[in-house]
Design a protein around this motif. Structure first.
Motif, PDB file in Angstrom:
ATOM      1  N   VAL A 446       0.855  -1.187   0.000  1.00  0.00           N
ATOM      2  CA  VAL A 446       0.000   0.000   0.000  1.00  0.00           C
ATOM      3  C   VAL A 446       0.890   1.236   0.000  1.00  0.00           C
ATOM      4  CG1 VAL A 446      -1.755   1.315   1.218  1.00  0.00           C
ATOM      5  CG2 VAL A 446      -1.873  -1.195   1.194  1.00  0.00           C
ATOM      6  N   HIS A 447       0.843   1.996  -1.099  1.00  0.00           N
ATOM      7  CA  HIS A 447       1.681   3.180  -1.248  1.00  0.00           C
ATOM      8  C   HIS A 447       0.784   4.370  -1.563  1.00  0.00           C
ATOM      9  CE1 HIS A 447       5.132   5.636  -2.274  1.00  0.00           C
ATOM     10  NE2 HIS A 447       4.610   5.904  -3.478  1.00  0.00           N
ATOM     11  N   LYS A 448       0.809   5.365  -0.676  1.00  0.00           N
ATOM     12  CA  LYS A 448      -0.022   6.566  -0.816  1.00  0.00           C
ATOM     13  C   LYS A 448      -1.498   6.199  -0.973  1.00  0.00           C
ATOM     14  CE  LYS A 448       3.656   9.389  -2.838  1.00  0.00           C
ATOM     15  NZ  LYS A 448       4.089  10.225  -3.984  1.00  0.00           N
ATOM     16  N   GLY A 449      -1.936   5.236  -0.180  1.00  0.00           N
ATOM     17  CA  GLY A 449      -3.342   4.855  -0.144  1.00  0.00           C
ATOM     18  C   GLY A 449      -3.784   3.935  -1.259  1.00  0.00           C
ATOM     19  N   ARG A 450      -2.856   3.506  -2.108  1.00  0.00           N
ATOM     20  CA  ARG A 450      -3.225   2.629  -3.215  1.00  0.00           C
ATOM     21  C   ARG A 450      -2.325   1.391  -3.217  1.00  0.00           C
ATOM     22  NH1 ARG A 450      -3.980   5.897  -8.742  1.00  0.00           N
ATOM     23  NH2 ARG A 450      -4.963   3.882  -9.206  1.00  0.00           N
ATOM     24  N   LEU A 451      -2.902   0.284  -3.636  1.00  0.00           N
ATOM     25  CA  LEU A 451      -2.153  -0.966  -3.694  1.00  0.00           C
ATOM     26  C   LEU A 451      -1.305  -0.989  -4.964  1.00  0.00           C
ATOM     27  CD1 LEU A 451      -1.701  -3.680  -2.268  1.00  0.00           C
ATOM     28  CD2 LEU A 451      -3.502  -4.639  -3.728  1.00  0.00           C
ATOM     29  N   LYS A 452       0.003  -1.131  -4.761  1.00  0.00           N
ATOM     30  CA  LYS A 452       0.931  -1.145  -5.875  1.00  0.00           C
ATOM     31  C   LYS A 452       1.957  -2.260  -5.676  1.00  0.00           C
ATOM     32  CE  LYS A 452       0.700   3.809  -6.979  1.00  0.00           C
ATOM     33  NZ  LYS A 452       1.503   5.044  -7.201  1.00  0.00           N
ATOM     34  N   VAL A 453       2.676  -2.569  -6.729  1.00  0.00           N
ATOM     35  CA  VAL A 453       3.787  -3.517  -6.641  1.00  0.00           C
ATOM     36  C   VAL A 453       5.051  -2.715  -6.364  1.00  0.00           C
ATOM     37  CG1 VAL A 453       5.176  -5.221  -7.855  1.00  0.00           C
ATOM     38  CG2 VAL A 453       2.699  -5.154  -8.202  1.00  0.00           C
ATOM     39  N   ARG A 454       5.701  -3.011  -5.231  1.00  0.00           N
ATOM     40  CA  ARG A 454       6.894  -2.281  -4.820  1.00  0.00           C
ATOM     41  C   ARG A 454       8.045  -3.249  -4.520  1.00  0.00           C
ATOM     42  NH1 ARG A 454       6.601   3.186  -5.495  1.00  0.00           N
ATOM     43  NH2 ARG A 454       7.716   3.626  -3.537  1.00  0.00           N
ATOM     44  N   LYS A 455       9.246  -2.707  -4.419  1.00  0.00           N
ATOM     45  CA  LYS A 455      10.417  -3.485  -4.032  1.00  0.00           C
ATOM     46  C   LYS A 455      10.464  -3.565  -2.511  1.00  0.00           C
ATOM     47  CE  LYS A 455      12.165  -3.900  -8.228  1.00  0.00           C
ATOM     48  NZ  LYS A 455      12.300  -5.198  -8.911  1.00  0.00           N
ATOM     49  N   VAL A 456      10.227  -4.747  -1.971  1.00  0.00           N
ATOM     50  CA  VAL A 456      10.082  -4.908  -0.519  1.00  0.00           C
ATOM     51  C   VAL A 456      11.169  -5.850   0.001  1.00  0.00           C
ATOM     52  CG1 VAL A 456       8.550  -5.665   1.350  1.00  0.00           C
ATOM     53  CG2 VAL A 456       7.604  -4.492  -0.664  1.00  0.00           C
ATOM     54  N   THR A 457      11.681  -5.521   1.172  1.00  0.00           N
ATOM     55  CA  THR A 457      12.651  -6.381   1.848  1.00  0.00           C
ATOM     56  C   THR A 457      12.345  -6.411   3.337  1.00  0.00           C
ATOM     57  OG1 THR A 457      15.014  -6.841   2.173  1.00  0.00           O
ATOM     58  CG2 THR A 457      14.338  -4.550   2.299  1.00  0.00           C
ATOM     59  N   GLN A 458      12.907  -7.406   4.013  1.00  0.00           N
ATOM     60  CA  GLN A 458      12.751  -7.507   5.464  1.00  0.00           C
ATOM     61  C   GLN A 458      14.087  -7.228   6.137  1.00  0.00           C
ATOM     62  OE1 GLN A 458      12.377 -11.248   8.189  1.00  0.00           O
ATOM     63  NE2 GLN A 458      10.281 -10.693   7.621  1.00  0.00           N
ATOM     64  N   LEU A 459      14.067  -6.333   7.121  1.00  0.00           N
ATOM     65  CA  LEU A 459      15.240  -6.039   7.933  1.00  0.00           C
ATOM     66  C   LEU A 459      15.078  -6.745   9.278  1.00  0.00           C
ATOM     67  CD1 LEU A 459      15.559  -2.176   7.347  1.00  0.00           C
ATOM     68  CD2 LEU A 459      16.698  -4.013   6.072  1.00  0.00           C
ATOM     69  N   SER A 460      16.117  -7.436   9.709  1.00  0.00           N
ATOM     70  CA  SER A 460      16.095  -8.043  11.040  1.00  0.00           C
ATOM     71  C   SER A 460      17.285  -7.524  11.835  1.00  0.00           C
ATOM     72  CB  SER A 460      16.151  -9.573  10.948  1.00  0.00           C
ATOM     73  OG  SER A 460      17.377  -9.997  10.398  1.00  0.00           O
ATOM     74  N   PHE A 461      17.084  -7.356  13.121  1.00  0.00           N
ATOM     75  CA  PHE A 461      18.137  -6.794  13.964  1.00  0.00           C
ATOM     76  C   PHE A 461      18.254  -7.621  15.235  1.00  0.00           C
ATOM     77  CE2 PHE A 461      19.604  -3.517  17.091  1.00  0.00           C
ATOM     78  CZ  PHE A 461      20.884  -3.393  16.573  1.00  0.00           C
ATOM     79  N   THR A 462      19.411  -8.278  15.407  1.00  0.00           N
ATOM     80  CA  THR A 462      19.684  -9.067  16.600  1.00  0.00           C
ATOM     81  C   THR A 462      20.673  -8.291  17.458  1.00  0.00           C
ATOM     82  OG1 THR A 462      19.337 -11.131  15.393  1.00  0.00           O
ATOM     83  CG2 THR A 462      20.554 -11.267  17.450  1.00  0.00           C
ATOM     84  N   PHE A 463      20.376  -8.162  18.747  1.00  0.00           N
ATOM     85  CA  PHE A 463      21.200  -7.329  19.619  1.00  0.00           C
ATOM     86  C   PHE A 463      21.407  -7.995  20.976  1.00  0.00           C
ATOM     87  CE2 PHE A 463      16.841  -6.298  20.439  1.00  0.00           C
ATOM     88  CZ  PHE A 463      16.750  -6.003  21.790  1.00  0.00           C
ATOM     89  N   ASP A 464      22.474  -7.579  21.631  1.00  0.00           N
ATOM     90  CA  ASP A 464      22.817  -8.041  22.976  1.00  0.00           C
ATOM     91  C   ASP A 464      21.992  -7.228  23.970  1.00  0.00           C
ATOM     92  OD1 ASP A 464      23.961  -8.648  25.422  1.00  0.00           O
ATOM     93  OD2 ASP A 464      26.025  -8.623  24.678  1.00  0.00           O
TER      94      ASP A 464
END
Length: 494
Positions: A446-464
């Protein structure tokens, strides 16, 4: 032990390394060696280093078998009847790995380290010295009754009892007609596998034979082994592949088990070398660090467009996705310095580092390694790209030094190259955090209120969790996510 025997001890290879594993010996008992001749390959911090001997003479004893782990300062090799200890040396020898080292000299008769007022001579290739760079070719001396230290090592052709071989066999790195200067152990190994005599290879302008020179020699000889082939394992020589039915270091032992599935065999694989180092480091991390992981999906469309614009504007800079992510991670650590730290349990302190030494995962012939970009916070994006590119190339060629594999304060792990979305990695001890990036793929968003195909990735963060709470970790991850979604956010702090 004779009064003229000299014991060479495992030198300090730098970067706080306290031990090394013997990978392979290049000499045997009875061989003659010269000053600055490489006698053994050791492995430490995932880097293989060829160690030269500062003494000249005959090999009297090898103090450890391949696969043995030695502490720094432990006896390595004893040289009998040599006089090389007083010869001038130079720190620019081909064995240099970029790390400072000391030479351990011992007077066995007194049972203590030699105590004269003159400074200890630095180990060739690991410290500074005076005099021109030199390498003394070693003559091999072996009698008919000599027994090799390693019973599994290939035997050389017997010689007449008491006679000396004045001309060594023609192998990679052998000196036949002219001196051969080779710095990279990888070049020697490839020459051995491809069956190329290094004395026939034309070096570059520096006089040192490099990989491209070796490849050029291979291309000029179409019948030479090396176009995706391995030399026959029954040919003796350094770097050869031993037949699987011969017991030896790193070999997999397998046997059939009644009732097992077809095509499967039970195996026992020794934990040693690179794998042993990984097991120890990851076990320490899991045992000591109370880690936690948080993640978020982000729209990376603008990041990819920024990468394309930079590529068009600065094609020479080579700025790709990884350098941009590195730039963002460094900016995030500047904003959240608690995550650029480590825990000193002995002192009961959290050490916040004054520089960002950015590690990143890379594949190498020795497995997964983590090269480190030291002082990343002081680099521009173009400089980061150049440093990452150079270290990646050195990792692929197996040329990383211990200094380039240690001292990291934070790790960036782009596991998206494996085609996966997420991960909960184990922190690279003694660091306190790791940022992971999954694959960047087209997804409905959902980009600017409309459903579009975008380049998506997942960020993960592991910390002490000892260095910060979830609020700090979440703030860092959100900062990184905002910069990925809109790289222009970085301009606010430039």
């Amino acid at each position: 032990m004779s009064a003229t025997d000299q014991v060479f001890r495992l030198p300090d290879l730098g970067e706080g390394l306290t031990e090394a594993e013997i990978v392979s010996w290049h000499v045997a008992v009875g061989d003659e060696v010269g000053v600055d001749q490489e006698v053994v390959t050791v492995e430490t911090a995932k880097a293989a280093v060829d160690v030269p001997c500062p003494f000249a003479g005959a090999v009297a004893e090898l103090h450890a078998e391949p696969g043995t782990v030695l502490e720094v300062g432990a006896p390595l090799i004893t040289i009998a009847g040599g006089d090389g200890a007083g010869m001038p040396v130079n720190g620019a020898s081909s064995a240099g790995a970029g790390a400072a080292g000391e030479q351990y000299r011992e007077e066995e008769r007194a049972g203590a380290k030699a105590a004269d007022d003159s400074p200890e001579r630095p180990l060739i290739g690991y410290g500074a010295g005076d005099g021109p760079a030199r390498r003394s070719g070693g003559r091999r001396r072996r009698t008919a009754t000599t027994t090799p230290t390693n019973p599994t090592a290939p035997l050389s052709p017997p010689t007449t009892s008491g006679a000396r071989e004045t001309t060594p066999p023609t192998t990679s790195g052998a000196r036949t007609g002219r001196a051969v200067r080779v710095i990279s152990p990888l070049v020697r190994r490839l020459a051995q596998e491809w069956g190329i005599d290094l004395t026939t290879v034309t070096p570059g302008p520096t006089g040192v034979i490099r990989r491209k020179d070796l490849e050029a020699a291979r291309d000029r000889a179409p019948d030479v082994v090396g176009r995706g082939e391995k030399r026959a394992p029954d040919v003796p020589g350094r770097g050869e592949k031993r037949a699987p039915d011969v017991p030896g270091r790193g070999e997999k032992r397998a046997h059939d088990v009644p009732g097992q599935a077809k095509g499967l065999r039970e195996e026992r694989v020794p934990i040693q070398g690179v794998q042993r180092l990984m097991v120890e480091r990851l076990s320490t991390s899991r045992r000591e660090i109370p880690d936690a992981t948080t993640w978020v999906d982000v729209d990376a469309t603008r990041l990819m467009k920024a990468k394309d614009r930079l590529k068009a504007a600065r094609p020479d800079a080579g700025i790709g996705v990884l350098p941009l992510l590195a730039r963002i991670a460094v900016a995030g650590l500047t904003a959240y310095p608690a995550l650029n730290s480590s825990v000193d349990l002995d002192a009961g302190e959290i050490v916040r580092h004054g520089a960002v030494n950015l590690g990143f995962a890379a594949q190498s012939p020795r497995g997964l390694v983590v090269p480190v970009v030291h002082g990343a916070q002081a680099m521009t994006t173009a400089e980061l790209a150049a440093a990452l590119r150079e270290l990646t190339e050195r990792a692929r060629e197996g040329r990383l030094s211990p200094a380039e594999l240690t001292g990291g304060t934070f790790t960036l792990n782009n596991y998206g190259v494996f085609g996966v979305d997420g991960s909960t990695p184990i922190i690279n001890h003694p660091e306190a955090a790791m940022l992971g990036v999954g694959r960047i793929v087209d997804k409905p968003w959902v980009h600017k209120g409309r459903l579009k195909v975008r380049k998506v990735t997942q960020l993960s963060f592991t910390f002490d969790h000892r260095v910060c709470d979830g609020g700090t970790a979440g703030g860092f991850l959100r900062f990184v996510a905002d910069c990925v979604e809109d790289p222009g956010v970085l301009l606010a702090d430039l």
